[in-house]
Design a protein around this motif. Structure first.
Motif: not given
Length: 86
Positions: A34-35, A85-86, A55, A37, A77, A39, A14
């Protein structure tokens, strides 16, 4: 080397975007898997970034106003039925 290239590396999971350019943040969302991360650091773009798919966010102001900033992160979320959705 670009972030999109690094996103394909198994050891890079990420990025923390500390820039103040929402257009760059949008490009990160579009050009990385998409996977991967992403921030956001900018408090000014925190809610907008979360709504677009960040994320999470790491605002400096959380050291001073953690409860206030949590009120931004948590509802973004959670659905109306309170599932999150965590």
């Amino acid at each position: 080397m670009t972030v999109a290239t690094l996103a394909d590396w198994e050891t890079v999971v990420g990025i923390q975007d500390s820039g103040d350019y929402i257009a760059y943040f949008v490009q990160l969302l579009r050009k990385t898997p998409e996977e991967f991360a992403i921030l956001q650091v900018s408090t000014a773009y925190a809610l907008q970034s979360l709504e677009m798919g960040a994320d999470g966010f790491v605002p400096g102001g959380a050291n001073v106003f953690p409860e206030l900033l949590a009120t931004v992160a948590v509802p973004s979320r959670c659905s109306p039925d309170q599932s999150c959705d965590w």
